[in-house]
Design an enzyme around this catalytic site. Structure first.
Site, PDB file in Angstrom:
ATOM      1  N   CYS A 105      -8.994  10.864  23.471  1.00 24.44           N
ATOM      2  CA  CYS A 105      -8.588  10.141  24.396  1.00 24.44           C
ATOM      3  C   CYS A 105      -9.365  10.752  25.735  1.00 24.44           C
ATOM      4  CB  CYS A 105      -7.110  10.098  24.810  1.00 24.44           C
ATOM      5  SG  CYS A 105      -6.232   9.340  26.329  1.00 24.44           S
ATOM      6  N   ASP A 112      -7.546  10.452  18.563  1.00 27.31           N
ATOM      7  CA  ASP A 112      -7.217   8.922  18.417  1.00 27.31           C
ATOM      8  C   ASP A 112      -7.913   8.922  17.108  1.00 27.31           C
ATOM      9  OD1 ASP A 112      -6.234   8.157  20.901  1.00 27.31           O
ATOM     10  OD2 ASP A 112      -7.929   7.894  21.559  1.00 27.31           O
ATOM     11  N   HIS A 146     -10.605   3.258  22.958  1.00 26.03           N
ATOM     12  CA  HIS A 146     -10.919   2.594  21.774  1.00 26.03           C
ATOM     13  C   HIS A 146     -12.029   1.582  21.821  1.00 26.03           C
ATOM     14  CE1 HIS A 146      -7.350   4.604  20.730  1.00 26.03           C
ATOM     15  NE2 HIS A 146      -6.626   3.719  20.621  1.00 26.03           N
ATOM     16  N   GLU A 147     -12.016   0.954  23.110  1.00 22.15           N
ATOM     17  CA  GLU A 147     -12.928  -0.398  23.103  1.00 22.15           C
ATOM     18  C   GLU A 147     -14.327   0.157  23.226  1.00 22.15           C
ATOM     19  OE1 GLU A 147      -8.894  -1.529  24.736  1.00 22.15           O
ATOM     20  OE2 GLU A 147     -10.141   0.363  24.897  1.00 22.15           O
TER      21      GLU A 147
END
Length: 207
Positions: A105, A112, A146-147
Site C-alpha cells: 500500500c 497487498d 490496486h488499480e
C-alpha cells in the site's frame, strides 16, 4: 625309463600346461574387465557433457532464461523478454496466472495480495515466462494502489509484445473489509476466438 617315472613326468607337464592356461584365462579376464571399466568411464565422461541442440538459438540471445540473473528491485528495473511467435499465422490464446502477487500500500506500507489473470492473443511475439515471473516479483516492495498495479502490468506487457488483444484481471484480497477487482484490456479480439472465463469467483462472505 620306468613306467611310473614316465607317467609322473607327463603329469607334471600336464599340470604346468593347466597352470599356464589358467593364468592366461585370468589375464584375459582382467584385460576384459579393464576394457569394460575404461569404456564405462568414457561413456560417463561423454554423457556428462551437455548435448548441443540441433535447433539454432533464439534470435534474442539476451534472454534471462537459462542463466542466473539478479532479482529486479523495482518494476522499472525489471526486463520483460519476448520470443518470436512460431504460430504467427494462427490466432490462439495464451494465459498466465499469478495467484500470489504481492505489492505494498503506498500510504500505509502494508502488504497487498492479488490473484492476477493475464490473457492475450499473440501477434509477432510471445511473452517469455521467466521474465514475467521476475517482473511480477519486482512489485513486492513497490508501493501502488490496486488499480495502478493491475493496469501498469497490462500496459507494460502490451507495449513489449504488441499482442492482437490482451486483458488482465486483478482479483485483490480484501483490505479493510472490501475486496477490489480491476480489469483492463487492449486491442481487438479476432473473430472466432475461444476465450475461457478467467475462473476466479467473486469474493463473498456468508451472504
Amino acid at each position: 625309463m620306468p613306467f611310473f617315472k614316465k607317467n609322473a613326468g607327463i603329469g607334471r607337464l600336464a599340470l604346468l600346461l593347466q597352470q599356464r592356461m589358467g593364468a592366461e584365462k585370468v589375464a584375459s579376464r582382467v584385460t576384459m574387465i579393464s576394457q569394460l571399466a575404461n569404456n564405462a568411464a568414457t561413456e560417463t565422461m561423454m554423457s556428462s557433457k551437455p548435448r548441443k541442440s540441433s535447433k539454432s538459438a533464439p534470435e534474442s540471445s539476451g534472454l534471462q532464461l537459462g542463466r542466473a540473473v539478479e532479482w529486479p528491485r523495482t518494476p522499472d528495473e525489471a526486463k520483460l523478454d519476448r520470443v518470436a511467435n512460431p504460430q504467427g499465422d494462427t490466432n490462439y490464446l495464451v494465459r498466465f496466472t499469478a495467484p500470489e502477487f504481492t505489492s505494498l500500500c503506498p500510504v500505509t506500507g502494508q502488504p497487498d495480495f492479488a490473484h492476477l489473470m493475464i490473457d492475450y492473443v499473440p501477434g509477432p511475439w510471445l511473452l517469455e515466462s521467466k521474465s514475467l515471473k521476475l517482473y511480477v516479483a519486482s512489485f513486492r516492495n513497490h508501493g501502488a494502489f490496486h488499480e495502478d498495479c493491475t493496469v501498469m502490468i497490462g500496459k507494460r506487457i502490451a507495449s513489449e509484445i504488441k499482442p492482437k488483444w490482451l486483458r488482465i484481471g486483478g482479483y485483490w484480497y480484501p483490505r479493510g473489509g472490501i475486496p477490489i477487482d480491476v480489469f483492463w484490456q487492449t486491442g481487438k479480439l479476432p473473430k472466432g476466438m475461444w476465450i475461457p472465463d478467467q475462473g476466479v469467483a467473486p469474493y463473498r462472505g456468508r451472504g
